[in-house]
Design a protein around this motif. Sequence first.
Motif, PDB file in Angstrom:
ATOM      1  N   PRO A 222       7.860 -73.058   9.972  1.00  0.00           N
ATOM      2  CA  PRO A 222       6.596 -72.405   9.634  1.00  0.00           C
ATOM      3  C   PRO A 222       6.699 -70.893   9.773  1.00  0.00           C
ATOM      4  CG  PRO A 222       6.488 -73.211  11.863  1.00  0.00           C
ATOM      5  CD  PRO A 222       7.858 -73.576  11.357  1.00  0.00           C
ATOM      6  N   ALA A 223       5.860 -70.162   9.059  1.00  0.00           N
ATOM      7  CA  ALA A 223       5.818 -68.711   9.199  1.00  0.00           C
ATOM      8  C   ALA A 223       4.429 -68.258   9.647  1.00  0.00           C
ATOM      9  CB  ALA A 223       6.174 -68.051   7.871  1.00  0.00           C
ATOM     10  N   TYR A 224       3.436 -69.131   9.427  1.00  0.00           N
ATOM     11  CA  TYR A 224       2.059 -68.788   9.750  1.00  0.00           C
ATOM     12  C   TYR A 224       1.497 -69.739  10.792  1.00  0.00           C
ATOM     13  CZ  TYR A 224       2.395 -66.208   5.336  1.00  0.00           C
ATOM     14  OH  TYR A 224       2.787 -65.364   4.324  1.00  0.00           O
ATOM     15  N   GLU A 225       0.631 -69.191  11.594  1.00  0.00           N
ATOM     16  CA  GLU A 225      -0.136 -69.996  12.544  1.00  0.00           C
ATOM     17  C   GLU A 225      -1.610 -69.822  12.208  1.00  0.00           C
ATOM     18  OE1 GLU A 225      -1.138 -70.280  17.343  1.00  0.00           O
ATOM     19  OE2 GLU A 225       0.141 -68.685  16.552  1.00  0.00           O
ATOM     20  N   VAL A 226      -2.258 -70.907  11.796  1.00  0.00           N
ATOM     21  CA  VAL A 226      -3.681 -70.844  11.442  1.00  0.00           C
ATOM     22  C   VAL A 226      -4.486 -70.848  12.730  1.00  0.00           C
ATOM     23  CG1 VAL A 226      -5.568 -71.940  10.201  1.00  0.00           C
ATOM     24  CG2 VAL A 226      -3.257 -72.017   9.254  1.00  0.00           C
ATOM     25  N   VAL A 227      -5.125 -69.728  13.027  1.00  0.00           N
ATOM     26  CA  VAL A 227      -5.866 -69.607  14.291  1.00  0.00           C
ATOM     27  C   VAL A 227      -7.355 -69.840  14.100  1.00  0.00           C
ATOM     28  CG1 VAL A 227      -4.171 -68.074  15.348  1.00  0.00           C
ATOM     29  CG2 VAL A 227      -6.024 -67.096  13.967  1.00  0.00           C
ATOM     30  N   GLY A 228      -7.793 -69.993  12.849  1.00  0.00           N
ATOM     31  CA  GLY A 228      -9.198 -70.250  12.608  1.00  0.00           C
ATOM     32  C   GLY A 228      -9.515 -70.310  11.130  1.00  0.00           C
TER      33      GLY A 228
END
Length: 455
Positions: free
Chosen positions: A149-155
Motif C-alpha cells: 500500500p502507499a496510502y492510509e485512509v484516515v477518514g
Amino acid sequence: MCSVAGIAQFARFGTNNSFVVVDGHHLDYFTVSLIIACAWMGALTIYRSRDKQVVGIGPDEYKRVFSATIILVGLLNLVCVVFEVDIARGYVALVFPLGCLGLIASRWALRRWLSSQRAHGHYLSKVVVLGAVEDVKYVINQIEKKSGPAYEVVGVVMPGKPDPAGLFVNGQPIPVVGDPYSVVGAVAATEADAVIIAGPVEGGGAYIQELGWQLEESSTQLILTTGLTNVAGPRIHSRPVEGLPLMHVELPHYAGGKHVLKRLLDIVLSAAALIVLAPVFVVLAVLIRRDSPGPVIFKQERIGRRGQTFMMYKFRSMVENAEDALAGLLDQNEGAGLLFKMQKDPRVTRVGEWMRRYSLDEFPQFWNVLLGNMSLVGPRPPLQREVDGYESHVHRRLYIKPGLTGMWQINGRSELNWQDSVRLDLYYVENWSIVGDIIILWRTARAMIRPVGAY
C-alpha cells in the motif's frame, strides 16, 4: 552513477591515462565521467523520476529512468557530432547499459525496502476520501488492493448526517470526519497529506476549485479520480486551453512501430531461450516419457490475434486421454468463469504436477513465440469454447497476440476469478508498453521461483 562511470572507464582503458579532445583542450575520462554523471542526475530530475507520486508505485518510475537515459544518450551523441568530440565507443557502450541497470536495480531494492516498511505502517501518505458512499467505498477498495500500500485512509468525508459508527468497508470501520463543507478542518484533525475526491460532488468544478484554494495553505494535495478504470496514466494528458483544463485520452494502437519493436524483442528473446534451455528440454522429455505413456509434447488448438487459430505446444503434464476424460470432471470445476481448473485434477501426472507448479510445461511455447503465433507477454491464449462464450467487450482480448506470460501470470493465475482475469487482460491490451513487458517478464521469473495459484 559516478562509480559505474569509473568501472566503465577502468574496463575500457585500464590504468592508462586517456583523454578526450574538446575544442583543443584535453579532458581526462575522469572529468568526462563526472560530467556524464551530473548530466544523468539532471535528466532524472527533469523526468521527475524521484517524484513521490511514482516512487515505489507501478512501472512509471522505471519508465522515467529508462526514458531519461535514452534521451541523455541521444543528446550526448548530438553534442559529439556538433562539436566533433570523439568519445571512445567502448566506454559509452559500457557506461550507459551498466548505469541504467544499476539505477533500475537500486530503485528495485529501494522499492522492496519501502514495501516492507509500508507493510508495517511506515511511510504511508494519509488521505481523506470525499464523495458519495458508493464512490468512497470503491476508491478505498482499490487503494487497499492496488496501492502497494502507499496510502492510509484516515477518514472519509460524505454529504448528509454521518453515521456515528463510521463507514464500514470490507468489515473495517472508517471514521467519517466531516462533510463537504468542513474538509479543511477534517484534514487538520487527521493530519492528512491528501484529499481524494471520489467521483462527482455537489457544486462541481466551482466547489473543487474553492477546495483547492483552501488546501493551499496546508500544502495538502488534491487528487481527483477520473473514472477511467482501464486507462493507464501515460495515456492521459492534461492540456489547458484558455483556462479550460482538457483531459486527453490517447486511443490504444494495435499496429505500428511499437508493435514492430515488440516483435523484434520476441524473436531475440525466444530464440535465445530455446538455445539456452535446450538441455532442460531434453531432461524434461526423458522424465515425461518415463513417467507415463504418451507423446512428450501436447498440442492444442488455441485462438490468437484477430480470432485466428494456431497450434500451441506444451510439455505434456496430463495422461494421454486427458481431453476425453474432461467431460466427466466438468461438475467438479473450480475454475473461474469459462475456465476449467481443478486443484487436484486426477488427470495430472506426477511429473506434470511439479512442472505445472513451476510453469516448466509452458517452455515449448517459446517456439510459438518465435513462429509469431504468440508473444512473450500478452493475454492468456484462450480455447475456442472460451471465445464462444465471450461477452462482446471481452473480444478485445484478441486485438493483440496471446502471451507466454502476462498480467494473469503475475497476479495469482488460477486463483483469479473470471472478472479479474478479464479485467487484467483488457487493461494490458489497451495500455501495454515495452518497458511494461520487461517488468512483467521480470516478475514472471520471480513468480516461477515462488509460484502462487499454479496448479
